[in-house]
Write a protein that holds these residues in place. Structure first.
Motif, short mmCIF file in Angstrom:
data_model
loop_
_atom_site.label_atom_id
_atom_site.label_comp_id
_atom_site.label_asym_id
_atom_site.label_seq_id
_atom_site.Cartn_x
_atom_site.Cartn_y
_atom_site.Cartn_z
N ARG A 153 -30.74 -36.42 -17.06
CA ARG A 153 -29.35 -36.13 -16.75
C ARG A 153 -28.41 -36.62 -17.85
O ARG A 153 -27.35 -36.03 -18.07
N SER A 154 -28.78 -37.68 -18.52
CA SER A 154 -27.92 -38.22 -19.58
C SER A 154 -27.87 -37.33 -20.81
O SER A 154 -26.95 -37.43 -21.62
N LEU A 155 -28.86 -36.44 -20.96
CA LEU A 155 -28.90 -35.59 -22.15
C LEU A 155 -27.68 -34.70 -22.27
O LEU A 155 -27.24 -34.38 -23.37
N GLY A 156 -27.12 -34.31 -21.12
CA GLY A 156 -25.96 -33.43 -21.15
C GLY A 156 -24.63 -34.12 -20.93
O GLY A 156 -23.59 -33.45 -20.87
N SER A 157 -24.66 -35.44 -20.80
CA SER A 157 -23.41 -36.14 -20.49
C SER A 157 -23.16 -37.35 -21.37
O SER A 157 -22.35 -38.20 -21.03
N SER A 158 -23.87 -37.42 -22.50
CA SER A 158 -23.70 -38.58 -23.39
C SER A 158 -24.25 -38.22 -24.77
O SER A 158 -24.55 -37.06 -25.05
N THR A 159 -24.40 -39.24 -25.60
CA THR A 159 -24.99 -39.05 -26.93
C THR A 159 -26.52 -39.08 -26.89
O THR A 159 -27.16 -39.09 -27.95
N GLN A 160 -27.10 -39.06 -25.70
CA GLN A 160 -28.54 -39.25 -25.58
C GLN A 160 -29.36 -38.20 -26.32
O GLN A 160 -30.39 -38.51 -26.93
N ALA A 161 -28.94 -36.96 -26.27
CA ALA A 161 -29.69 -35.90 -26.95
C ALA A 161 -29.79 -36.17 -28.45
O ALA A 161 -30.83 -35.91 -29.08
N LEU A 162 -28.72 -36.70 -29.05
CA LEU A 162 -28.75 -37.03 -30.47
C LEU A 162 -29.65 -38.23 -30.73
O LEU A 162 -30.35 -38.28 -31.75
N ARG A 163 -29.63 -39.18 -29.82
CA ARG A 163 -30.41 -40.41 -30.01
C ARG A 163 -31.92 -40.15 -29.94
O ARG A 163 -32.70 -40.87 -30.58
#
Length: 283
Positions: free
Chosen positions: A134-144
């Motif tokens: 869920r964090s992938l679409g609501s934070s910088t997580q996808a970049l990390r």
């Protein structure tokens, strides 16, 4: 009490580091990528001082006797089965379960699927699997964690990572590598010797390659056992949003802790993490 040095599951043989008071309450420690059971060497003595017995396995792909071929063998369901088999082999009832990084994902999944085997859960760095998604679409997580897509490629990640780990262990780069990761020169040497040269790197990457083989129902399962999630304030791989969302998937007593650390908390803050694990176990 006889010390456990190995156990079997699915025809595979897993090495185990069993230490501390033989009659102590057991704490099972699951290492992350790209490490093995030695990851816990600096933390375990602090738990032993508190009377806990620590059991740290070399997980699937890291133990020389547990390296099946093909990514399907490294799906989370199989990794949870290995953990359940270890706890059942111990034969002492439910344990306090601790996981770091990928070991944390396995620990979350094991606590959800087999709560009869887990008294408490302490997850370190990696959040509940659904919180991560869920964090992938609501934070910088996808970049990390964009590197996970690159890890799906054959051969190239092994080559690049092996060269990177050798460079990090080189004397002229040790100070920079230590500042970036929290791992000192001795720990980089061990990682190079036991994981890269020891042949485990390819199999550790298979855990990532098995990620698309996921059971959505398993990923969504909440955890009912008492749980503490620990994150490092300087972790470049996991966002704060991951930790915030994790609380939604813990239906039992839950606590969130933040330490001044990078991603490899067990090595960088062993005393503080041991105190958190002991507090959760005692509570």
């Amino acid at each position: 009490m006889t010390r456990l040095t190995s156990y079997t599951n699915d025809g595979l043989v897993f090495d185990v580091a069993d230490s501390g008071p033989a009659d102590g309450t057991p704490v099972v420690l699951l290492h992350g990528f790209p490490q093995n059971a030695r990851q816990w060497d600096r933390l375990a003595p602090f738990l032993h001082e508190r009377g806990y017995r620590t059991i740290a396995p070399d997980q699937r792909g890291y133990a020389p006797g547990a390296r099946p071929r093909g990514r399907y063998a490294y799906r989370v369901r199989a990794l949870v089965g290995d953990t359940a088999a270890l706890i059942e082999t111990l034969g002492c009832g439910p344990v306090h379960l601790v996981g770091h990084d990928w070991g944390s994902i396995v620990a979350w999944s094991a606590a959800a699927a087999r709560p009869d085997l887990v008294r408490t859960l302490t997850s370190v760095s990696a959040p509940h699997p659904m919180a991560f998604l869920r964090s992938l679409g609501s934070s910088t997580q996808a970049l990390r964690t964009g590197y996970m897509l690159l890890f799906q490629l054959p051969v190239l990640p092994e080559f690049v990572l092996a060269r990177a780990f050798r460079a990090a262990a080189a004397p002229r780069l040790r100070r920079y590598a230590a500042r970036l990761s929290g791992l000192d020169g001795e720990q980089w040497d061990r990682l190079l010797r036991e994981v890269v040269d020891g042949g485990a790197l390819h199999y550790g990457l298979q855990w990532y390659r098995a990620m698309p083989i996921v059971d959505p129902r398993q990923a969504r399962r909440p955890v009912a056992v008492p749980t503490t999630h620990v994150r490092g304030s300087r972790d470049v791989f996991m966002s704060r949003r991951c930790a915030e969302l994790t609380a939604r998937y813990a239906t039992g007593p839950f606590r969130a802790e933040t330490l001044d650390a990078a991603h490899w908390i067990p090595e960088e803050r062993p005393a503080e993490l041991a105190a958190i694990i002991a507090a959760r176990a005692a509570g």
